[in-house]
Design a protein around this motif. Structure first.
Motif, PDB file in Angstrom:
ATOM      1  N   ARG A  30      -8.807  91.496  56.161  1.00 49.60           N
ATOM      2  CA  ARG A  30      -8.943  90.236  57.005  1.00 49.60           C
ATOM      3  C   ARG A  30      -8.018  89.109  56.545  1.00 49.60           C
ATOM      4  N   LEU A  31      -7.405  89.152  55.251  1.00 46.48           N
ATOM      5  CA  LEU A  31      -6.729  88.285  55.096  1.00 46.48           C
ATOM      6  C   LEU A  31      -4.889  88.223  54.907  1.00 46.48           C
ATOM      7  N   ARG A  32      -4.792  89.595  55.592  1.00 43.96           N
ATOM      8  CA  ARG A  32      -3.223  89.849  55.492  1.00 43.96           C
ATOM      9  C   ARG A  32      -3.069  90.150  56.888  1.00 43.96           C
ATOM     10  N   LYS A  33      -1.813  89.262  57.305  1.00 44.28           N
ATOM     11  CA  LYS A  33      -1.508  89.100  58.854  1.00 44.28           C
ATOM     12  C   LYS A  33      -0.836  90.464  59.504  1.00 44.28           C
ATOM     13  N   GLU A  34      -0.504  91.356  58.445  1.00 44.36           N
ATOM     14  CA  GLU A  34       0.240  92.313  59.052  1.00 44.36           C
ATOM     15  C   GLU A  34      -1.030  93.287  59.488  1.00 44.36           C
ATOM     16  N   VAL A  35      -2.206  93.257  59.008  1.00 47.41           N
ATOM     17  CA  VAL A  35      -3.392  94.346  59.309  1.00 47.41           C
ATOM     18  C   VAL A  35      -4.206  93.382  60.293  1.00 47.41           C
ATOM     19  N   ALA A  36      -4.592  92.424  60.108  1.00 44.23           N
ATOM     20  CA  ALA A  36      -5.450  91.476  60.869  1.00 44.23           C
ATOM     21  C   ALA A  36      -4.858  90.745  62.128  1.00 44.23           C
ATOM     22  N   GLY A  37      -3.429  90.385  62.108  1.00 43.24           N
ATOM     23  CA  GLY A  37      -3.073  89.595  63.144  1.00 43.24           C
ATOM     24  C   GLY A  37      -3.186  88.049  62.959  1.00 43.24           C
ATOM     25  N   SER A  38      -4.088  87.716  62.694  1.00 44.59           N
ATOM     26  CA  SER A  38      -4.466  86.208  62.321  1.00 44.59           C
ATOM     27  C   SER A  38      -5.883  86.278  61.379  1.00 44.59           C
ATOM     28  N   GLY A  39      -6.082  84.950  60.994  1.00 40.66           N
ATOM     29  CA  GLY A  39      -7.345  84.692  60.377  1.00 40.66           C
ATOM     30  C   GLY A  39      -8.696  84.268  60.876  1.00 40.66           C
ATOM     31  N   ALA A  40      -9.070  83.244  60.813  1.00 36.52           N
ATOM     32  CA  ALA A  40     -10.426  82.796  61.265  1.00 36.52           C
ATOM     33  C   ALA A  40     -10.032  82.698  63.058  1.00 36.52           C
ATOM     34  N   LEU A  41      -8.861  82.297  63.171  1.00 39.09           N
ATOM     35  CA  LEU A  41      -8.505  82.336  64.762  1.00 39.09           C
ATOM     36  C   LEU A  41      -8.954  83.646  65.473  1.00 39.09           C
ATOM     37  N   GLY A  42      -8.280  84.811  65.015  1.00 40.30           N
ATOM     38  CA  GLY A  42      -8.741  86.032  65.801  1.00 40.30           C
ATOM     39  C   GLY A  42      -9.887  86.507  65.441  1.00 40.30           C
ATOM     40  N   ASP A  43     -10.450  86.402  64.127  1.00 30.41           N
ATOM     41  CA  ASP A  43     -11.477  86.967  63.712  1.00 30.41           C
ATOM     42  C   ASP A  43     -12.838  86.360  64.379  1.00 30.41           C
ATOM     43  N   ILE A  44     -12.775  85.016  64.264  1.00 34.80           N
ATOM     44  CA  ILE A  44     -14.237  84.387  64.831  1.00 34.80           C
ATOM     45  C   ILE A  44     -13.869  83.539  66.108  1.00 34.80           C
ATOM     46  N   GLY A  45     -12.371  82.844  66.024  1.00 32.84           N
ATOM     47  CA  GLY A  45     -12.228  82.243  66.842  1.00 32.84           C
ATOM     48  C   GLY A  45     -12.109  82.810  68.509  1.00 32.84           C
TER      49      GLY A  45
END
Length: 391
Positions: free
Chosen positions: A179-194
């Motif tokens: 979840r802290l790697r852009k290439e896997v998660a896309g973004s951090g708090a923005l996409g995960d919970i935002g």
């Protein structure tokens, strides 16, 4: 009753466990038009997926999700894997004639999300359905909030205030999980919970975000490489570090349709906050407030009450007349986080059986992705940025 809806799932960590709970439960609390059968679980590690299948209640397991595409005994593929594989799996599944449930955010980029929408649109002609998993829509208090706003209980909407506060990566020694790697998660708090609060406020108000002005921050720039991880827990190797490539926190102002203004905050650095999702909607006649840590309640203030009676009223959303509650317990008996996924499974199964389009659709989820993209672009320029519109 119709033939069973045979489900396969990709992924078995945090979201996989939550979705498995829903698939195990939905037959027992709802009178479904078709029963659900938990057919096969897929994951990258043959050993780990075998153990997870037994623990979570799946009949079979595989370490290659592509085998699911050719199986005649799989009707629906539920995608709970990290965001970097959402598009590939969903597009292939829809092309193979499988219904799809995909966790949020829909994809890691607008381009991927658009490809998924196109695939869903093409498959729809053959009766194949696709839905994105924004589970907080299925909290009864949130559904009631949406209905009360639509019924004009708070009048003309003026303000939207939304925040999603967590603290699970406050420790700088917490490992560099996916979840802290852009290439896997896309973004951090923005996409995960935002993404959740963007969808939730648009859902309850019926208005899209049209323009944003944002800032993001990454507080911890590097972290130990993970030696193991499970859900939101992990262990790391203090001798090897990697760069954090996503945001830790995001804050933004927003304009919504009809002159509504909003403030949004999503962070995984709010020390002491575990899952603090808060939404407040102010209108010309009143206010509605939802706090997920008190998820069975809705706070309502009405200017139409007599002056001596005005004040915030606590609505306990547990009566059988409230959305989804008739399937559960007597009035006053509370439900929890896992029930939102059961409600989601129920709505999807019923839509498929009735030949209806489930919501939120991939197109709905693309609209959220467009907001996330505008927020990211705004944070780079420190300027107001328009949210792209789909034709």
């Amino acid at each position: 009753m119709s033939e069973p809806l045979r489900v396969a799932m990709v992924g078995y960590a945090f979201m996989g466990a939550a979705h498995s709970q829903a698939w195990r439960t939905v037959n027992h609390v709802y009178d479904l038009p078709a029963p659900v059968r938990m057919q096969v679980l897929s994951g990258r590690s043959a050993t780990a997926v075998a153990a997870a299948a037994g623990r979570l209640g799946w009949a079979e397991h595989t370490d290659d999700w592509r085998t699911l595409l050719k199986r005649d005994d799989v009707d629906l593929i539920d995608i709970c894997a990290p965001g970097d594989v959402h598009a590939e799996i969903a597009i292939a599944a829809l092309a193979a004639g499988k219904h799809v449930l995909c966790e949020k955010p829909l994809a890691n980029s607008v381009a991927e999300a658009r490809s998924m929408v196109a695939a869903a649109s093409a498959a729809q002609a053959s009766g194949v359905r696709a839905m994105c998993g924004f589970n907080y829509r299925r909290v009864p208090a949130v559904a009631l909030m949406r209905q009360m706003i639509a019924d004009g209980k708070i009048g003309t909407i003026r303000h939207v205030r939304a925040s999603y506060l967590q603290d699970w990566i406050v420790d700088p020694e917490f490992p560099l999980v996916w979840r802290l790697r852009k290439e896997v998660a896309g973004s951090g708090a923005l996409g995960d919970i935002g993404a959740h609060i963007v969808d939730l406020t648009q859902f309850v108000t019926g208005r899209h975000l049209t323009e944003v002005c944002a800032l993001t921050e990454t507080f911890v720039k590097s972290r130990p490489l993970p030696s193991s991880s499970a859900g939101l827990s992990a262990a790391g190797d203090s001798s090897a570090f990697g760069a954090v490539t996503v945001d830790d926190a995001v804050l933004f102002l927003a304009r919504l349709g009809d002159g509504v203004v909003g403030t949004y905050e999503a962070t995984r650095f709010a020390t002491g906050r575990k899952n603090g999702l808060h939404v407040e909607i102010n209108g010309s006649l009143g206010t509605l407030v939802f706090d997920f840590e008190r998820m069975n309640e809705l706070q309502f203030y009405s200017l139409e009450a007599p002056a001596e009676q005005q004040g915030f009223t606590r609505i306990l959303v547990t009566e059988p007349t409230h959305p989804y509650m008739s399937a559960w317990w007597p009035p006053g008996h509370l439900i929890g986080y896992e029930h939102t996924f059961t409600h989601q499974a129920h709505d999807l199964v019923r839509a498929i059986a009735e030949g209806a389009d489930p919501t939120p659709s991939f197109a709905d989820a693309l609209q959220v992705q467009l907001v996330l993209d505008a927020v990211a672009r705004s944070a780079e320029t420190s300027a107001w940025t328009r949210v792209e519109e789909e034709s």
